[in-house]
Design a protein around this motif. Structure first.
Motif, PDB file in Angstrom:
ATOM      1  N   UNK A 110       0.818  -1.207   0.000  1.00  0.00           N
ATOM      2  CA  UNK A 110       0.000   0.000   0.000  1.00  0.00           C
ATOM      3  C   UNK A 110       0.857   1.266   0.000  1.00  0.00           C
ATOM      4  N   UNK A 111       2.019   1.198   0.639  1.00  0.00           N
ATOM      5  CA  UNK A 111       2.912   2.358   0.627  1.00  0.00           C
ATOM      6  C   UNK A 111       3.328   2.691  -0.813  1.00  0.00           C
ATOM      7  N   UNK A 112       3.629   1.678  -1.608  1.00  0.00           N
ATOM      8  CA  UNK A 112       3.979   1.922  -3.008  1.00  0.00           C
ATOM      9  C   UNK A 112       2.764   2.404  -3.806  1.00  0.00           C
ATOM     10  N   UNK A 113       1.586   1.968  -3.402  1.00  0.00           N
ATOM     11  CA  UNK A 113       0.371   2.465  -4.046  1.00  0.00           C
ATOM     12  C   UNK A 113       0.191   3.957  -3.765  1.00  0.00           C
ATOM     13  N   UNK A 114       0.486   4.383  -2.536  1.00  0.00           N
ATOM     14  CA  UNK A 114       0.429   5.804  -2.197  1.00  0.00           C
ATOM     15  C   UNK A 114       1.402   6.586  -3.080  1.00  0.00           C
ATOM     16  N   UNK A 115       2.600   6.040  -3.262  1.00  0.00           N
ATOM     17  CA  UNK A 115       3.592   6.685  -4.111  1.00  0.00           C
ATOM     18  C   UNK A 115       3.074   6.846  -5.534  1.00  0.00           C
ATOM     19  N   UNK A 116       2.425   5.810  -6.056  1.00  0.00           N
ATOM     20  CA  UNK A 116       1.887   5.879  -7.413  1.00  0.00           C
ATOM     21  C   UNK A 116       0.798   6.935  -7.527  1.00  0.00           C
ATOM     22  N   UNK A 117      -0.033   7.035  -6.499  1.00  0.00           N
ATOM     23  CA  UNK A 117      -1.099   8.036  -6.536  1.00  0.00           C
ATOM     24  C   UNK A 117      -0.542   9.448  -6.388  1.00  0.00           C
ATOM     25  N   UNK A 118       0.499   9.620  -5.562  1.00  0.00           N
ATOM     26  CA  UNK A 118       1.105  10.947  -5.451  1.00  0.00           C
ATOM     27  C   UNK A 118       1.732  11.356  -6.785  1.00  0.00           C
ATOM     28  N   UNK A 119       2.273  10.386  -7.510  1.00  0.00           N
ATOM     29  CA  UNK A 119       2.885  10.686  -8.808  1.00  0.00           C
ATOM     30  C   UNK A 119       1.891  11.366  -9.744  1.00  0.00           C
ATOM     31  N   UNK A 120       0.628  10.978  -9.687  1.00  0.00           N
ATOM     32  CA  UNK A 120      -0.371  11.603 -10.545  1.00  0.00           C
ATOM     33  C   UNK A 120      -0.517  13.086 -10.224  1.00  0.00           C
ATOM     34  N   UNK A 121      -0.430  13.434  -8.944  1.00  0.00           N
ATOM     35  CA  UNK A 121      -0.483  14.840  -8.550  1.00  0.00           C
ATOM     36  C   UNK A 121       0.773  15.583  -9.037  1.00  0.00           C
ATOM     37  N   UNK A 122       1.928  14.935  -8.874  1.00  0.00           N
ATOM     38  CA  UNK A 122       3.193  15.528  -9.332  1.00  0.00           C
ATOM     39  C   UNK A 122       3.148  15.732 -10.846  1.00  0.00           C
ATOM     40  N   UNK A 123       2.643  14.739 -11.562  1.00  0.00           N
ATOM     41  CA  UNK A 123       2.568  14.806 -13.020  1.00  0.00           C
ATOM     42  C   UNK A 123       1.670  15.961 -13.468  1.00  0.00           C
ATOM     43  N   UNK A 124       0.523  16.102 -12.824  1.00  0.00           N
ATOM     44  CA  UNK A 124      -0.396  17.183 -13.188  1.00  0.00           C
ATOM     45  C   UNK A 124       0.242  18.551 -12.940  1.00  0.00           C
ATOM     46  N   UNK A 125       0.931  18.678 -11.809  1.00  0.00           N
ATOM     47  CA  UNK A 125       1.559  19.959 -11.482  1.00  0.00           C
ATOM     48  C   UNK A 125       2.688  20.273 -12.458  1.00  0.00           C
ATOM     49  N   UNK A 126       3.507  19.287 -12.762  1.00  0.00           N
ATOM     50  CA  UNK A 126       4.625  19.520 -13.689  1.00  0.00           C
ATOM     51  C   UNK A 126       4.109  19.858 -15.082  1.00  0.00           C
ATOM     52  N   UNK A 127       2.999  19.229 -15.491  1.00  0.00           N
ATOM     53  CA  UNK A 127       2.415  19.550 -16.789  1.00  0.00           C
ATOM     54  C   UNK A 127       1.907  20.991 -16.827  1.00  0.00           C
ATOM     55  N   UNK A 128       1.332  21.433 -15.706  1.00  0.00           N
ATOM     56  CA  UNK A 128       0.873  22.828 -15.623  1.00  0.00           C
ATOM     57  C   UNK A 128       2.036  23.795 -15.831  1.00  0.00           C
ATOM     58  N   UNK A 129       3.219  23.403 -15.338  1.00  0.00           N
ATOM     59  CA  UNK A 129       4.405  24.246 -15.448  1.00  0.00           C
ATOM     60  C   UNK A 129       5.156  24.031 -16.752  1.00  0.00           C
ATOM     61  N   UNK A 130       4.663  23.109 -17.586  1.00  0.00           N
ATOM     62  CA  UNK A 130       5.298  22.819 -18.866  1.00  0.00           C
ATOM     63  C   UNK A 130       6.583  22.036 -18.743  1.00  0.00           C
ATOM     64  N   UNK A 131       6.682  21.207 -17.702  1.00  0.00           N
ATOM     65  CA  UNK A 131       7.914  20.448 -17.458  1.00  0.00           C
ATOM     66  C   UNK A 131       7.688  18.950 -17.609  1.00  0.00           C
ATOM     67  N   UNK A 132       8.673  18.282 -18.202  1.00  0.00           N
ATOM     68  CA  UNK A 132       8.698  16.835 -18.210  1.00  0.00           C
ATOM     69  C   UNK A 132       9.445  16.329 -16.994  1.00  0.00           C
ATOM     70  N   UNK A 133       9.217  15.063 -16.638  1.00  0.00           N
ATOM     71  CA  UNK A 133       9.792  14.489 -15.422  1.00  0.00           C
ATOM     72  C   UNK A 133      10.724  13.325 -15.724  1.00  0.00           C
ATOM     73  N   UNK A 134      11.712  13.146 -14.850  1.00  0.00           N
ATOM     74  CA  UNK A 134      12.496  11.914 -14.842  1.00  0.00           C
ATOM     75  C   UNK A 134      11.675  10.844 -14.141  1.00  0.00           C
TER      76      UNK A 134
END
Length: 213
Positions: A110-134
Motif C-alpha cells: 500500500x505504501x507503493x500504491x500511495x507513491x503511485x497516486x502521489x505521482x499523478x499529482x506531481x505529473x499534473x503539477x509539472x504539466x501545468x508548469x510545462x515540465x517533463x519528469x524523470x
C-alpha cells in the motif's frame, strides 16, 4: 508546496502473494489469501496516508550525476503513519508470525500504491508548469546516497508537517514512509512513467518489478 491527503485505498492481492512467496516459502497461497481477507479491515482502519511535494530550482550543491539535464527538482515525502506498524508489531508480539508477515507485506504494497497516486499529482503539477519528469529517484538505490533523505525532509519541512525525521543509520522516524525526488525540466519529454524497473539496482530481487530479469 502541495499537501495531498485524498488517497484511495487500493491493494492488489496478487502483488502481496508474490511478495511473500519471494522470501517466505512456508506460507501457502491459500493461507495468504485467507489471512489477506481477514487483515484487510485492520489495514484499512490503521492507515493514515499523506504526501507532500514541491517543485523548486535545483540547488548548486546538487552534484550527483543523475538528472544533470534538469534544472528543477521535485521533492516528495509520503507516509501511511505509525498505527499500521503498531498492528504488525502486535501480531508478532502475540506470536502470530504468519499474520504479522502478511500484514507487513500488505502495508508495504500500500505504501507503493500511495507513491503511485502521489505521482499523478506531481505529473499534473509539472504539466501545468510545462515540465517533463524523470523517473522516481530514491536515496540509497544507487543514484543518490541514502543520507540525502535529510535534504528532502528539510526541503519539505516534513518534521512539522508529517512528524517525520531522519534518525540513526539514515532511517526515517516513521517506518511506513518514503522520501524521494524527480528531476523536472521544460526540455524533457512529457512522460507518464513513474519508475523504470529496467534501470533499478533491485530489479533482480523485487517481486513488484515490471520487466523480465
Amino acid at each position: 508546496m502541495e499537501i495531498v491527503l485524498d488517497f484511495d485505498f487500493k491493494l492488489d492481492k496478487n502483488i502481496v502473494i508474490n511478495t511473500l512467496k519471494s522470501y517466505c516459502e512456508f506460507i501457502t497461497d491459500e493461507e495468504i489469501s485467507s489471512m489477506y481477507e481477514k487483515l484487510l479491515p485492520i489495514l484499512y482502519s490503521s492507515v493514515q496516508p499523506a504526501g507532500v511535494f514541491t517543485i523548486t530550482p535545483k540547488d548548486e550543491d546538487f552534484t550527483f550525476d543523475v538528472v544533470q539535464d534538469c534544472n528543477h527538482i521535485v521533492y516528495c515525502v509520503i507516509t501511511m503513519g505509525d498505527r499500521c506498524t503498531d498492528e504488525v508489531n502486535k501480531l508478532f508480539n502475540l506470536g502470530n508470525m504468519k499474520e504479522g508477515m502478511v500484514l507487513d507485506a500488505m502495508a508495504t504494497s500500500y505504501l507503493f500504491e500511495i507513491s503511485s497516486q502521489l505521482f499523478n499529482h506531481v505529473l499534473n503539477k509539472s504539466n501545468e508548469l510545462g515540465m517533463g519528469l524523470s523517473c522516481r529517484i530514491a536515496p540509497g538505490d544507487g543514484e543518490i546516497p541514502l543520507w540525502y533523505q535529510k535534504n528532502i525532509l528539510d526541503k519539505l519541512d516534513a518534521g512539522n508537517f508529517l512528524g517525520i525525521y531522519m534518525v540513526d543509520d539514515c532511517m526515517l522516524s516513521s517506518l511506513r514512509s518514503m522520501a524521494y525526488i524527480y528531476g523536472a525540466d521544460k526540455k524533457r519529454e512529457f512522460s507518464k512513467k513513474d519508475h523504470d524497473c529496467s534501470k533499478c539496482n533491485n530489479r533482480d530481487y523485487c517481486s513488484m518489478r515490471k520487466v523480465s530479469s
